[in-house]
Scaffold this active site. Structure first.
Site, PDB file in Angstrom:
ATOM      1  N   GLU A   1      -8.015  11.593  -4.677  1.00  0.00           N
ATOM      2  CA  GLU A   1      -8.121  10.193  -4.999  1.00  0.00           C
ATOM      3  C   GLU A   1      -9.371   9.666  -5.295  1.00  0.00           C
ATOM      4  OE1 GLU A   1      -6.042   7.036  -3.141  1.00  0.00           O
ATOM      5  OE2 GLU A   1      -4.042   8.367  -3.927  1.00  0.00           O
TER       6      GLU A   1
ATOM      7  N   HIS B   1      -3.904   4.121  -7.362  1.00  0.00           N
ATOM      8  CA  HIS B   1      -3.140   2.913  -6.807  1.00  0.00           C
ATOM      9  C   HIS B   1      -3.513   1.531  -6.509  1.00  0.00           C
ATOM     10  CE1 HIS B   1      -4.108   4.639  -1.650  1.00  0.00           C
ATOM     11  NE2 HIS B   1      -3.773   3.106  -1.666  1.00  0.00           N
TER      12      HIS B   1
HETATM   13  P1  NAD Z   1       4.887   0.603   9.551  1.00  0.00           P
HETATM   14  O1  NAD Z   1       3.792   1.014  10.206  1.00  0.00           O
HETATM   15  O2  NAD Z   1       5.306  -0.794   8.905  1.00  0.00           O
HETATM   16  O3  NAD Z   1       6.271   1.411   9.442  1.00  0.00           O
HETATM   17  C1  NAD Z   1       5.645   2.361   8.977  1.00  0.00           C
HETATM   18  C2  NAD Z   1       7.685   3.334   9.555  1.00  0.00           C
HETATM   19  O4  NAD Z   1       7.432   4.851   9.411  1.00  0.00           O
HETATM   20  C3  NAD Z   1       7.436   3.013  10.726  1.00  0.00           C
HETATM   21  O5  NAD Z   1       9.003   1.995  11.109  1.00  0.00           O
HETATM   22  C4  NAD Z   1       7.513   4.965  12.037  1.00  0.00           C
HETATM   23  O6  NAD Z   1       8.449   4.808  13.440  1.00  0.00           O
HETATM   24  C5  NAD Z   1       8.554   5.442  10.117  1.00  0.00           C
HETATM   25  N1  NAD Z   1       8.004   6.670  10.980  1.00  0.00           N
HETATM   26  C6  NAD Z   1       6.859   7.154  11.142  1.00  0.00           C
HETATM   27  N2  NAD Z   1       7.071   9.148  11.478  1.00  0.00           N
HETATM   28  C7  NAD Z   1       8.130   9.327  10.444  1.00  0.00           C
HETATM   29  C8  NAD Z   1       8.821  10.252  10.489  1.00  0.00           C
HETATM   30  N3  NAD Z   1       8.003  11.147  10.384  1.00  0.00           N
HETATM   31  N4  NAD Z   1       9.802  10.304   9.169  1.00  0.00           N
HETATM   32  C9  NAD Z   1      10.544   9.027   8.898  1.00  0.00           C
HETATM   33  N5  NAD Z   1       9.749   7.199   9.406  1.00  0.00           N
HETATM   34  C10 NAD Z   1       8.814   7.213   9.932  1.00  0.00           C
HETATM   35  O7  NAD Z   1       3.859   0.723   8.221  1.00  0.00           O
HETATM   36  P2  NAD Z   1       4.219  -0.125   6.443  1.00  0.00           P
HETATM   37  O8  NAD Z   1       3.260  -1.632   6.937  1.00  0.00           O
HETATM   38  O9  NAD Z   1       5.522  -0.467   6.041  1.00  0.00           O
HETATM   39  O10 NAD Z   1       3.539   1.170   5.340  1.00  0.00           O
HETATM   40  C11 NAD Z   1       3.798   1.637   5.178  1.00  0.00           C
HETATM   41  C12 NAD Z   1       3.165   3.166   4.085  1.00  0.00           C
HETATM   42  O11 NAD Z   1       2.645   2.180   2.794  1.00  0.00           O
HETATM   43  C13 NAD Z   1       1.398   3.102   5.370  1.00  0.00           C
HETATM   44  O12 NAD Z   1       1.937   4.332   6.840  1.00  0.00           O
HETATM   45  C14 NAD Z   1       0.670   3.542   4.306  1.00  0.00           C
HETATM   46  O13 NAD Z   1       0.062   4.835   4.137  1.00  0.00           O
HETATM   47  C15 NAD Z   1       0.980   2.881   2.676  1.00  0.00           C
HETATM   48  N6  NAD Z   1       0.431   2.036   1.982  1.00  0.00           N
HETATM   49  C16 NAD Z   1       0.173   2.094   0.982  1.00  0.00           C
HETATM   50  C17 NAD Z   1      -0.436   1.178   0.273  1.00  0.00           C
HETATM   51  C18 NAD Z   1      -1.397   1.087  -1.377  1.00  0.00           C
HETATM   52  O14 NAD Z   1      -1.870   0.619  -1.934  1.00  0.00           O
HETATM   53  N7  NAD Z   1       0.203   2.404  -2.082  1.00  0.00           N
HETATM   54  C19 NAD Z   1      -0.810  -0.380   0.361  1.00  0.00           C
HETATM   55  C20 NAD Z   1      -0.344  -0.146   2.135  1.00  0.00           C
HETATM   56  C21 NAD Z   1      -0.081   0.131   3.052  1.00  0.00           C
END
Ligand code: NAD
Length: 325
Positions: free
Chosen positions: A265, A284
């Site tokens: 990105e 993004h």
């Molecule tokens: P979170 O930590 O609350 O949830 C992540 C979940 O993924 C957890 O329950 C964890 O156990 C699970 N996990 C970890 N490894 C795994 C695997 N191998 N297989 C299946 N599940 C697995 O995080 P969140 O706040 O829900 O955020 C999720 C993702 O969203 C972040 O990691 C980030 O990459 C992304 N995000 C993107 C933006 C954007 O602007 N596009 C903004 C914020 C977050």
């Protein structure tokens, strides 16, 4: 107190105010900083804030005055946190600020795939409806979400919030997570990864990027998916094998994709997804609603203020004891 923000533009392109941060010290905000410029720009700063500018071990060692690093994001892989820990510098992040905003764009993408509102509105604007022989027309299959199954990979904060919205649309929800769920929201069923791929009409990715999840969407699992299925990725680009997804879209192996993130990105011109069939990409922006950015800035300022008060919060590298009063 000297405070330097290395790359403040995406957080605050002008619609927020830095005044709360400025109340903590003399503040210099750069819109963008290349990694090789960071050491020079931050050389007099005790407090350094960064969003995506990399702070490597090498850069950290060139900043003897620095006492604190605040990351203006949740993910902090751009900072060498061990190098900071070795010299007693706490690194903080902003753990949650955008759950509702990210969830909202999941459905912006899904609704776009289901009814292509912007496309149809554009055809009306360009005059097609006024000369149409029938009272209506459509260019794409129009899909009702109620009764379809959403498969969620990563059932944390955003995954659960997406499940809630899917249920509100009358969808069934199955999910896969490596952690045992602390609670099971009504209407959501756990499933194995293969079943997620086989059963789901929509797959939405909400796991973090780790060595286990890199290319979790690959040729093999795309081969298991329904030909009518959609993939939504608002998490991290490298979760998807982009060449395999582009081929699956172009060969009609799956029906469409809505992506807010790519492996690089901004993407290179040759990214195969940029021109793939029924692939809709946003740059993004899931995190960037004004409400989410305000919250992010508020927490980042609170993090720095807490550090200055001797009680650092949201520390990600275990350095709690730096007394800076
Ligand atoms: P979170 O930590 O609350 O949830 C992540 C979940 O993924 C957890 O329950 C964890 O156990 C699970 N996990 C970890 N490894 C795994 C695997 N191998 N297989 C299946 N599940 C697995 O995080 P969140 O706040 O829900 O955020 C999720 C993702 O969203 C972040 O990691 C980030 O990459 C992304 N995000 C993107 C933006 C954007 O602007 N596009 C903004 C914020 C977050």
């Amino acid at each position: 107190m000297n405070i330097v923000v290395l790359d403040g533009y995406t957080l605050n392109p002008g619609d927020l105010t830095w005044k709360d941060l400025e109340s903590l010290g003399r503040c210099t905000v750069y819109d963008r900083t290349a990694p090789e410029e960071a050491a020079l720009r931050a050389k007099d700063a005790e407090i350094v804030l960064t969003n995506k500018t990399v702070l490597s071990s090498d850069t950290i060692k060139q900043l003897p005055k620095m006492k604190y690093i605040g990351v203006l994001a949740t993910g902090y892989n751009i900072v060498d946190i061990e190098a900071a820990r070795d010299i007693g510098i706490p690194v903080t992040n902003v753990p949650t600020y955008g759950t509702q905003s990210v969830t909202q764009i999941v459905f912006a993408h899904l609704l776009n795939l289901a009814q292509h509102v912007a496309h149809h509105a554009q055809t009306v604007r360009s005059g097609r409806w006024t000369s149409n022989p029938d009272f209506c027309y459509w260019d794409t299959p129009l899909i009702e979400l109620a009764g379809l199954t959403m498969g969620i990979i990563g059932f944390g904060r955003i995954g659960r919030a997406a499940a809630k919205l899917a249920l509100a649309f009358g969808m069934n929800v199955i999910f896969y997570d490596i952690a045992k769920p602390s609670s099971m929201p009504e209407g959501c069923q756990p499933a194995g990864l293969d079943d997620i791929f086989r059963i789901s009409d929509v797959i939405s990715l909400h796991c973090p990027l780790t060595s286990d999840t890199k290319k979790i969407i690959n040729r093999e699992c795309l081969g298991l998916m329904k030909k009518t299925a959609f993939l939504i990725n608002t998490s991290r680009g490298p979760l998807v094998d982009e060449q395999a997804l582009a081929e699956a879209l172009n060969n009609e192996r799956i029906a469409g994709a809505g992506l807010d993130v790519l492996s690089e990105e901004p993407p290179g011109e040759n990214n195969p997804l940029l021109k793939a069939r029924n692939c809709h990409i946003t740059p993004h922006i899931a995190w960037a609603t004004i409400a989410a950015r305000k919250r992010l800035l508020r927490v980042a300022v609170d993090n720095a203020a807490s550090f200055l008060a001797g009680k650092p919060q949201n520390v990600v590298n275990g350095v709690q004891t730096k007394d800076f009063r």
